[in-house]
Enzyme design. Structure first.
Site, mmCIF file in Angstrom:
data_model
loop_
_atom_site.group_PDB
_atom_site.id
_atom_site.type_symbol
_atom_site.label_atom_id
_atom_site.label_comp_id
_atom_site.label_asym_id
_atom_site.label_seq_id
_atom_site.Cartn_x
_atom_site.Cartn_y
_atom_site.Cartn_z
ATOM 1 N N SER B 8 -1.666 -31.567 72.573
ATOM 2 C CA SER B 8 -2.201 -32.660 71.764
ATOM 3 C C SER B 8 -2.337 -33.919 72.600
ATOM 4 O O SER B 8 -1.660 -34.091 73.609
ATOM 5 C CB SER B 8 -1.277 -32.946 70.573
ATOM 6 O OG SER B 8 -1.669 -34.143 69.939
ATOM 7 N N HIS B 9 -3.204 -34.819 72.148
ATOM 8 C CA HIS B 9 -3.304 -36.174 72.676
ATOM 9 C C HIS B 9 -1.985 -36.920 72.539
ATOM 10 O O HIS B 9 -1.710 -37.854 73.266
ATOM 11 C CB HIS B 9 -4.352 -36.901 71.830
ATOM 12 C CG HIS B 9 -5.502 -37.390 72.604
ATOM 13 N ND1 HIS B 9 -6.286 -36.567 73.355
ATOM 14 C CD2 HIS B 9 -5.997 -38.650 72.766
ATOM 15 C CE1 HIS B 9 -7.227 -37.299 73.925
ATOM 16 N NE2 HIS B 9 -7.074 -38.559 73.597
ATOM 17 N N SER B 10 -1.197 -36.515 71.552
ATOM 18 C CA SER B 10 0.023 -37.245 71.206
ATOM 19 C C SER B 10 1.241 -36.362 71.458
ATOM 20 O O SER B 10 1.314 -35.237 70.962
ATOM 21 C CB SER B 10 -0.040 -37.641 69.731
ATOM 22 O OG SER B 10 1.256 -37.754 69.183
ATOM 23 N N GLY B 43 -3.123 -39.076 75.377
ATOM 24 C CA GLY B 43 -3.905 -38.433 76.428
ATOM 25 C C GLY B 43 -3.287 -37.083 76.744
ATOM 26 O O GLY B 43 -2.487 -36.561 75.958
#
Lengths: 195, 126
Positions: B8-10, B43
């Site tokens: 995930s981005h997070s 990111g």
């Protein structure tokens, strides 16, 4: 174009990304998540260190080290995309000491195809492809023509509606802003003239 | 067992999605998160992805399930060099649960990918 040429190119890109960091981030604030300039600056700063730490012996080594470092250090979507661009350039020019303009142009054509495949993007989607694709068409003619085409391509993204990337979530609201990825791509290609 | 990595981005989202999947499906198969950048920002980190894959890799293959943006691009770049690691085109949470349930039965790599991708076609209101 020898190893020193490619080192000068990457150094020029690094310098311009640093100088334009806030401008790129401002463009990304309008239609993205306001990290494009910071991400690229972090990536190319890491590239600078990697190239200084283990000086490359061939053009391909310069390009491959640059690509691998960007993939690892940028953190945003531009990392894999620019990383793939430089890695494909490195693979395409092969293990030679000097690269002709024709070989560089062919390598850029392959790199364009690889980046389009990775991002599933076409021309007109309001992405870095809109600067890269027209530049690749002109690269065989001259680096000046390629740089001009990249800048024109980046400017032409302003009225486009984004169909790929972070800006695509904005739909109609992405219209009226120049794409940050196309803008940084034009900067990367323009830096070839300074090398 | 097929391993699973949630990208995930997070960082928090990846960790919680793993916790949710394990809470529902149990932890018969290995599953790990790879979320956020090396600095913990939004990111994706190739280093975190490599470490997570190494942790879940038991030799039977690994399935990657991504959320969006750089997570997808980083995963696609990673699998270029790895034939035993496969991307699932699946919703992040539902795909993770489906994959973990199926992997826990000792299913093969292609079956786990198919189970994850099947989650795309299951409606929530019908």
């Amino acid at each position: 174009m020898d190893t020193a040429f490619f080192l000068r190119w990457i150094a020029a890109v690094t310098e311009r990304v640093r100088a334009d960091r806030d401008h790129l981030t401002d463009l990304d604030r309008a239609i993205g998540d306001a990290d494009h300039g910071a991400n690229l600056d972090r990536g190319f700063t890491a590239v600078e260190e990697a190239l200084a730490g283990k000086p490359p012996q061939t053009p391909a080594e310069v390009l491959t080290t640059t690509g691998n470092t960007l993939i690892r250090k940028v953190g945003g979507a531009s990392g894999p995309l620019y990383g793939t661009l430089f890695r494909t350039l490195g693979r395409s020019v092969g293990d030679v000491a000097e690269v002709s303009q024709e070989v560089l142009a062919e390598a850029f054509a392959q790199a364009l195809a690889a980046v389009m495949k990775l991002g599933s993007a076409q021309e007109g989607d309001k992405t870095m492809i809109d600067a890269l694709a027209p530049a690749v068409q002109k690269m065989r003619a001259s680096l000046e023509a390629a740089a001009q085409a990249a800048h024109d391509g980046a400017r032409a993204t302003t009225p486009m509606r984004a169909r790929k990337g972070r800006a695509s979530y904005l739909g109609e609201r992405s219209i009226g802003h120049q794409d940050p990825g196309a803008t940084s791509m034009a900067l990367v290609i323009d830096a070839l003239r300074a090398a | 067992m097929v391993g699973i990595v949630l990208i995930s981005h997070s960082a928090a989202l990846a960790e919680e999605a793993v916790a949710l999947a394990v809470g529902i499906a149990g932890e018969d198969a290995p599953i790990r998160p790879a979320g956020g950048t090396d600095d913990g920002d939004l990111g994706t980190s190739l280093t975190k992805l490599e470490e997570a894959v190494a942790e879940v890799d038991q030799g039977d293959g690994v399935v990657l399930i991504m959320d969006l943006g750089s997570a997808v691009l980083t995963a696609r770049t990673f699998v270029e060099d790895r034939a035993d690691v496969v991307l699932a085109d699946a919703p992040f949470v539902e795909g993770a649960v489906n994959a973990l349930v199926t992997a826990g039965t000792g299913a093969a790599l292609d079956e786990v990918v198919a189970a994850a991708e099947e989650a795309r076609t299951i409606g929530k209101l019908c």
